[in-house]
Enzyme design. Sequence first.
Site, PDB file in Angstrom:
ATOM      1  N   HIS A 182      12.203 -22.242  10.162  1.00 34.42           N
ATOM      2  CA  HIS A 182      11.210 -22.907  11.063  1.00 34.42           C
ATOM      3  C   HIS A 182       9.886 -22.773  10.536  1.00 34.42           C
ATOM      4  O   HIS A 182       8.910 -23.472  10.834  1.00 34.42           O
ATOM      5  CB  HIS A 182      11.397 -22.274  12.338  1.00 34.42           C
ATOM      6  CG  HIS A 182      12.648 -22.630  13.108  1.00 34.42           C
ATOM      7  ND1 HIS A 182      12.861 -22.218  14.533  1.00 34.42           N
ATOM      8  CD2 HIS A 182      13.960 -23.276  12.500  1.00 34.42           C
ATOM      9  CE1 HIS A 182      13.908 -22.716  14.749  1.00 34.42           C
ATOM     10  NE2 HIS A 182      14.471 -23.500  13.907  1.00 34.42           N
ATOM     11  N   THR A 199       3.349  -0.667   8.710  1.00 34.67           N
ATOM     12  CA  THR A 199       3.948  -1.649   9.730  1.00 34.67           C
ATOM     13  C   THR A 199       4.230  -2.914   9.242  1.00 34.67           C
ATOM     14  O   THR A 199       4.988  -3.680   9.921  1.00 34.67           O
ATOM     15  CB  THR A 199       2.926  -1.840  11.032  1.00 34.67           C
ATOM     16  OG1 THR A 199       1.919  -2.376  10.385  1.00 34.67           O
ATOM     17  CG2 THR A 199       2.510  -0.531  11.735  1.00 34.67           C
ATOM     18  N   CYS A 243       3.302  -2.642   4.001  1.00 32.66           N
ATOM     19  CA  CYS A 243       2.482  -1.678   4.324  1.00 32.66           C
ATOM     20  C   CYS A 243       3.332  -0.739   5.407  1.00 32.66           C
ATOM     21  O   CYS A 243       4.456  -0.680   5.488  1.00 32.66           O
ATOM     22  CB  CYS A 243       1.268  -2.178   4.780  1.00 32.66           C
ATOM     23  SG  CYS A 243       1.054  -2.990   6.386  1.00 32.66           S
ATOM     24  N   ASP A 271       0.935  -1.306   0.042  1.00 35.51           N
ATOM     25  CA  ASP A 271      -0.071   0.107   0.013  1.00 35.51           C
ATOM     26  C   ASP A 271       0.889   1.235   0.062  1.00 35.51           C
ATOM     27  O   ASP A 271       2.085   1.155  -0.010  1.00 35.51           O
ATOM     28  CB  ASP A 271      -1.192  -0.137   1.181  1.00 35.51           C
ATOM     29  CG  ASP A 271      -0.365   0.224   2.587  1.00 35.51           C
ATOM     30  OD1 ASP A 271       0.736   0.463   2.467  1.00 35.51           O
ATOM     31  OD2 ASP A 271      -1.263   0.135   3.589  1.00 35.51           O
ATOM     32  N   HIS A 303       9.879 -29.165  12.256  1.00 38.66           N
ATOM     33  CA  HIS A 303       9.143 -28.077  11.845  1.00 38.66           C
ATOM     34  C   HIS A 303       7.847 -28.012  10.751  1.00 38.66           C
ATOM     35  O   HIS A 303       7.114 -27.447  10.740  1.00 38.66           O
ATOM     36  CB  HIS A 303      10.197 -27.056  11.123  1.00 38.66           C
ATOM     37  CG  HIS A 303      10.933 -26.569  12.403  1.00 38.66           C
ATOM     38  ND1 HIS A 303      10.830 -25.896  13.281  1.00 38.66           N
ATOM     39  CD2 HIS A 303      12.469 -26.766  12.284  1.00 38.66           C
ATOM     40  CE1 HIS A 303      11.889 -25.754  14.052  1.00 38.66           C
ATOM     41  NE2 HIS A 303      12.925 -26.288  13.261  1.00 38.66           N
TER      42      HIS A 303
HETATM   43  C1  RB5 Z   1      -2.011   2.932   6.284  1.00 37.71           C
HETATM   44  O1  RB5 Z   1      -2.169   4.211   7.034  1.00 37.71           O
HETATM   45  C2  RB5 Z   1      -1.395   2.023   7.393  1.00 37.71           C
HETATM   46  O2  RB5 Z   1      -2.641   1.819   8.098  1.00 37.71           O
HETATM   47  C3  RB5 Z   1      -1.198   0.805   6.615  1.00 37.71           C
HETATM   48  O3  RB5 Z   1      -0.130   1.020   5.927  1.00 37.71           O
HETATM   49  C4  RB5 Z   1      -0.793  -0.513   7.633  1.00 37.71           C
HETATM   50  O4  RB5 Z   1       0.552   0.039   8.417  1.00 37.71           O
HETATM   51  C5  RB5 Z   1      -1.804  -1.249   8.323  1.00 37.71           C
HETATM   52  O5  RB5 Z   1      -1.419  -2.261   9.067  1.00 37.71           O
END
Ligand code: RB5
Length: 148
Positions: free
Chosen positions: A97, A66, A64, A7, A132
């Site tokens: 694993h 995080t 994304c 994203d 595993h």
């Molecule tokens: C987008 O703002 C953010 O929420 C997305 O990139 C991600 O971090 C969600 O887990």
Amino acid sequence: MIALGADHGGVYLKDAVKKYLEENGIAYKDYGTEGTESVDYAPFAYKVAKAVTSGEAEKGILCCGTGIGISIAANKVPGIRAAVCTNAFCAEMTRRHNDANILCMGGRVIDEKTAVELSKIFLETPFDGGRHARRIGQIAAIERGEEL
Ligand code: RB5
């Protein structure tokens, strides 16, 4: 072929990984997004996950903000083991694993250099098998709705 997706929060990492794959002659397919306009991550997770479970892609890399949301979405596709990694140790161990088939990273967590380093480790590290494999089988049983 390696399936790539992101994203807006992970697009810089995805493009850095794409450059690495290009420079090293590794086949890939980029499922987007392009640019930094805000988009929802689930459709990109779904496309990359389906490319992996269909066999079109050997592995996937999703980014994304995080790495978490896109991994949660990818892991809803049966057969996907998507792992959020922030360091080299996790990238190695999730292959050895967990036989992870999608690497997830966060553009607001790690930089492009680290993303390339983790991708290289993820793509080059084999699954250890043995005990595993039994554990992976238990995860698959959960997906089938079986009791453990
Ligand atoms: C987008 O703002 C953010 O929420 C997305 O990139 C991600 O971090 C969600 O887990």
